[in-house]
Motif scaffolding. Structure first.
Motif, PDB file in Angstrom:
ATOM      1  N   ARG A 111       0.817  -1.207   0.000  1.00  0.00           N
ATOM      2  CA  ARG A 111       0.000   0.000   0.000  1.00  0.00           C
ATOM      3  C   ARG A 111       0.852   1.259   0.000  1.00  0.00           C
ATOM      4  O   ARG A 111       0.499   2.266  -0.629  1.00  0.00           O
ATOM      5  CB  ARG A 111      -0.921   0.012   1.229  1.00  0.00           C
ATOM      6  N   GLU A 112       2.008   1.214   0.668  1.00  0.00           N
ATOM      7  CA  GLU A 112       2.832   2.422   0.761  1.00  0.00           C
ATOM      8  C   GLU A 112       3.370   2.864  -0.595  1.00  0.00           C
ATOM      9  O   GLU A 112       3.631   4.048  -0.812  1.00  0.00           O
ATOM     10  CB  GLU A 112       3.984   2.231   1.749  1.00  0.00           C
ATOM     11  N   LEU A 113       3.541   1.927  -1.512  1.00  0.00           N
ATOM     12  CA  LEU A 113       3.990   2.306  -2.853  1.00  0.00           C
ATOM     13  C   LEU A 113       2.933   3.124  -3.576  1.00  0.00           C
ATOM     14  O   LEU A 113       3.248   4.048  -4.331  1.00  0.00           O
ATOM     15  CB  LEU A 113       4.341   1.071  -3.679  1.00  0.00           C
ATOM     16  N   LEU A 114       1.672   2.798  -3.342  1.00  0.00           N
ATOM     17  CA  LEU A 114       0.590   3.557  -3.953  1.00  0.00           C
ATOM     18  C   LEU A 114       0.470   4.937  -3.316  1.00  0.00           C
ATOM     19  O   LEU A 114       0.273   5.939  -3.991  1.00  0.00           O
ATOM     20  CB  LEU A 114      -0.727   2.790  -3.809  1.00  0.00           C
ATOM     21  N   GLN A 115       0.619   4.993  -2.011  1.00  0.00           N
ATOM     22  CA  GLN A 115       0.490   6.265  -1.302  1.00  0.00           C
ATOM     23  C   GLN A 115       1.553   7.268  -1.738  1.00  0.00           C
ATOM     24  O   GLN A 115       1.311   8.481  -1.741  1.00  0.00           O
ATOM     25  CB  GLN A 115       0.570   6.023   0.209  1.00  0.00           C
ATOM     26  N   ASP A 116       2.718   6.777  -2.114  1.00  0.00           N
ATOM     27  CA  ASP A 116       3.822   7.655  -2.520  1.00  0.00           C
ATOM     28  C   ASP A 116       3.957   7.765  -4.036  1.00  0.00           C
ATOM     29  O   ASP A 116       4.936   8.309  -4.527  1.00  0.00           O
ATOM     30  CB  ASP A 116       5.144   7.139  -1.933  1.00  0.00           C
ATOM     31  N   SER A 117       2.986   7.265  -4.783  1.00  0.00           N
ATOM     32  CA  SER A 117       3.076   7.286  -6.240  1.00  0.00           C
ATOM     33  C   SER A 117       2.737   8.671  -6.784  1.00  0.00           C
ATOM     34  O   SER A 117       1.657   9.210  -6.499  1.00  0.00           O
ATOM     35  CB  SER A 117       2.116   6.253  -6.845  1.00  0.00           C
ATOM     36  N   VAL A 118       3.625   9.233  -7.595  1.00  0.00           N
ATOM     37  CA  VAL A 118       3.371  10.559  -8.166  1.00  0.00           C
ATOM     38  C   VAL A 118       2.375  10.491  -9.312  1.00  0.00           C
ATOM     39  O   VAL A 118       1.838  11.525  -9.734  1.00  0.00           O
ATOM     40  CB  VAL A 118       4.688  11.217  -8.654  1.00  0.00           C
ATOM     41  N   ASN A 119       2.104   9.287  -9.823  1.00  0.00           N
ATOM     42  CA  ASN A 119       1.195   9.149 -10.963  1.00  0.00           C
ATOM     43  C   ASN A 119      -0.165   8.570 -10.596  1.00  0.00           C
ATOM     44  O   ASN A 119      -0.978   8.305 -11.479  1.00  0.00           O
ATOM     45  CB  ASN A 119       1.839   8.283 -12.047  1.00  0.00           C
TER      46      ASN A 119
ATOM     47  N   ASP B 228       0.414  15.130 -21.132  1.00  0.00           N
ATOM     48  CA  ASP B 228       0.529  14.460 -19.839  1.00  0.00           C
ATOM     49  C   ASP B 228      -0.665  14.782 -18.934  1.00  0.00           C
ATOM     50  O   ASP B 228      -1.281  15.851 -19.046  1.00  0.00           O
ATOM     51  CB  ASP B 228       1.830  14.881 -19.159  1.00  0.00           C
ATOM     52  N   ASP B 229      -0.978  13.844 -18.021  1.00  0.00           N
ATOM     53  CA  ASP B 229      -2.101  14.018 -17.093  1.00  0.00           C
ATOM     54  C   ASP B 229      -2.138  15.407 -16.470  1.00  0.00           C
ATOM     55  O   ASP B 229      -3.189  16.056 -16.421  1.00  0.00           O
ATOM     56  CB  ASP B 229      -1.996  12.997 -15.949  1.00  0.00           C
ATOM     57  N   ALA B 230      -0.997  15.851 -15.961  1.00  0.00           N
ATOM     58  CA  ALA B 230      -0.951  17.083 -15.175  1.00  0.00           C
ATOM     59  C   ALA B 230      -1.426  18.299 -15.963  1.00  0.00           C
ATOM     60  O   ALA B 230      -1.870  19.292 -15.372  1.00  0.00           O
ATOM     61  CB  ALA B 230       0.462  17.316 -14.649  1.00  0.00           C
ATOM     62  N   PHE B 231      -1.337  18.240 -17.290  1.00  0.00           N
ATOM     63  CA  PHE B 231      -1.693  19.392 -18.123  1.00  0.00           C
ATOM     64  C   PHE B 231      -2.995  19.171 -18.901  1.00  0.00           C
ATOM     65  O   PHE B 231      -3.365  19.994 -19.726  1.00  0.00           O
ATOM     66  CB  PHE B 231      -0.554  19.673 -19.117  1.00  0.00           C
ATOM     67  N   LEU B 232      -3.699  18.079 -18.587  1.00  0.00           N
ATOM     68  CA  LEU B 232      -4.827  17.670 -19.420  1.00  0.00           C
ATOM     69  C   LEU B 232      -6.082  18.514 -19.189  1.00  0.00           C
ATOM     70  O   LEU B 232      -6.830  18.787 -20.132  1.00  0.00           O
ATOM     71  CB  LEU B 232      -5.130  16.191 -19.157  1.00  0.00           C
ATOM     72  N   ASP B 233      -6.307  18.912 -17.953  1.00  0.00           N
ATOM     73  CA  ASP B 233      -7.539  19.639 -17.628  1.00  0.00           C
ATOM     74  C   ASP B 233      -7.269  20.592 -16.469  1.00  0.00           C
ATOM     75  O   ASP B 233      -7.094  20.154 -15.325  1.00  0.00           O
ATOM     76  CB  ASP B 233      -8.638  18.645 -17.248  1.00  0.00           C
TER      77      ASP B 233
END
Length: 481
Positions: A120-128, A281-286
């Motif tokens: 679970r900790e890998l998901l919590q720290d995932s930037v994506n 990229d996701d960050a710039f999509l909306d």
């Protein structure tokens, strides 16, 4: 061309260790042997001029400047026997089934975490990881419609998966263009050899996108969303849009109405868009959902997607699996979701978030390749055997400060293939990026983009770091025999 002095420091794609061609490569080697150095140089020059005339370029961001360069093309192709490729393609389809199930699970019930298979900790720290995507089920249950998986062959001659690119994988246009260049350079071989075609990629991609349309039964309106002319892959965006016969648009060309439908601005007024192949990229999509300062995306696009009024490929949030740390868990995903053993093995990896593995990595930095979890293009890596003491000290500090962000792999003896050097054939290291398209079924390209390190002894094949490309021939050896 004289092959008598050609020897590779590793497993070679064309020649065995005794200096004899592999069976699938024998017709090619026999053909090249009868060509003089001058003839080969002239054909290489023809290929270079053709690539330049066709505008086969990529952009290098250097010292604040955007520099367009022609992708270096080496005329000697890589050859893979069909029987081997059929098994490799089966392994890639298996990976994609598991990866799409993983992404859907992560944004849904998270059974793999509850089962203790994925930390679970890998998901919590995932930037994506995108919380905005929780609870969404995209069309057909597919999140990553287009994937480019990087494969390498070690000194033992076996193919390994190095990483999976599921956000905005690029390079497929070069695969198609490389084949066009090879046909100009070696037209005779394409008439006499059983080289499998790659020409259907645009049609397969179109069918993949069309299958996502929220208006089944009608001809879908498909658009390719590009960040614009200054993007490093803009050539590819233009190439694919033209090849598929779809609209090439920027964010300012689109808007989302009060009815949550995405429209394209045209001289005849607004026109509904059904499917967007986004290269943003996701960050710039909306800017309504992600970065509010983005001028590359479309305000309200995620709202339209959530309402099922427009389909997006790849789906936002798919990048949660495009993480070099998450990559190490793909074999476990295959076993958990599919109940199968992996066909394609992963390159062995060490996870720096694990204290025991981190300690071992820090003690063996001079032997390993260390990668950040979410960089691409060959940036931010440490190649231990070729690093300085100062570089290793810097990476010790980086890993210690942010262990979740790093993983390490052994320095493989990457396979080689010959390039045309000034004095004849010279071995260079390479990798392979096949492309996988997922809809109801899964389509794998015949071969893929072979990227080659043009510099002697270099292990970095990325074009932004001085790499080039070759055509990849999957050869039906039964016909060759």
């Amino acid at each position: 061309m004289d092959w008598t002095r050609y020897r590779s420091p590793s497993w070679d794609e064309l020649m065995d260790r005794s200096g004899q061609p592999h069976p699938a490569a024998r017709p090619l080697i026999d053909y090249l042997t009868h060509l003089s150095r001058k003839e080969l140089s002239e054909r290489q020059a023809t290929a270079n001029l053709t690539a330049k005339a066709m505008g086969i370029t990529f952009t290098v961001y250097s010292e604040g400047r955007n520099v367009d360069r022609t992708l270096p093309f080496d005329l000697i192709p890589r050859v893979i026997p069909r029987r081997e490729w059929d098994l490799t393609a089966a392994g890639l389809r298996q990976r994609m089934r598991a990866l799409n199930l993983f992404i859907g699970d992560i944004y849904g019930p998270q059974k793999i975490i509850k089962a203790g298979v994925f930390p679970r900790e890998l998901l919590q720290d995932s930037v994506n990881f995108r919380p905005q995507c929780v609870g969404i089920r995209p069309p057909l249950g597919v999140w990553a419609h287009i994937c480019g998986s990087d494969l390498v062959r070690d000194g033992d001659g076996r193919l390994y998966a190095l990483e999976d690119n599921l956000r905005i994988p690029s390079g497929v246009s070069y695969m198609v263009e490389n084949r066009m260049l090879a046909k100009r350079v070696f037209p005779e071989l394409f008439e006499t050899s059983a080289i499998l075609p790659v020409d259907d990629y645009a049609a397969q991609l179109y069918d993949t996108l069309a299958a996502l349309s929220p208006r089944p039964g009608e001809v879908p309106v498909i658009a390719l969303l590009t960040p614009g002319i200054y993007n490093s892959a803009y050539f590819e965006h233009c190439f694919l849009a033209q090849s598929m016969g779809v609209e090439l648009v920027e964010g300012s060309d689109l808007f989302v109405g009060d009815d949550d439908i995405c429209y394209m601005r045209t001289v005849h007024g607004p026109h509904r868009v059904d499917v967007i192949y986004r290269r943003v990229d996701d960050a710039f999509l909306d800017p309504e959902v992600f970065r509010p300062d983005s001028v590359l995306g479309v305000a309200g696009l995620i709202r339209s997607w959530r309402a099922g009024k427009v389909a997006l490929a790849n789906a936002p949030g798919a990048g949660v699996a495009d993480d070099k740390v998450v990559f190490t868990y793909v074999p476990q995903m295959i076993r958990y979701y599919l109940g199968e053993e992996p066909i394609l093995p992963n390159v062995p990896s060490y996870l720096c978030h694990d204290p025991v593995q981190r300690a071992w990595v820090l003690d063996h930095l001079d032997e390993l390749v260390v990668k950040p979890a979410n960089e691409s293009g060959g940036y931010g890596m440490l190649i231990g055997p070729r690093s300085s003491k100062r570089q290793r000290e810097q990476f010790k500090q980086l890993i210690t400060a942010h262990p979740r962000n790093y993983m390490a792999q052994p320095t493989l003896s990457l396979s080689t293939a010959p390039i045309l050097g000034p004095q004849g054939p010279e071995p260079r290291h390479l990798d392979l990026r096949p492309f996988i398209l997922s809809r109801e079924d899964i389509h794998v390209t015949t071969g893929g983009l072979t990227r080659v390190a043009m510099k002697k002894h270099s292990l970095v094949v990325n074009s932004s770091q001085g790499g080039g490309a070759k055509d990849t021939w999957v050869v039906d050896t039964d016909e060759v025999a």
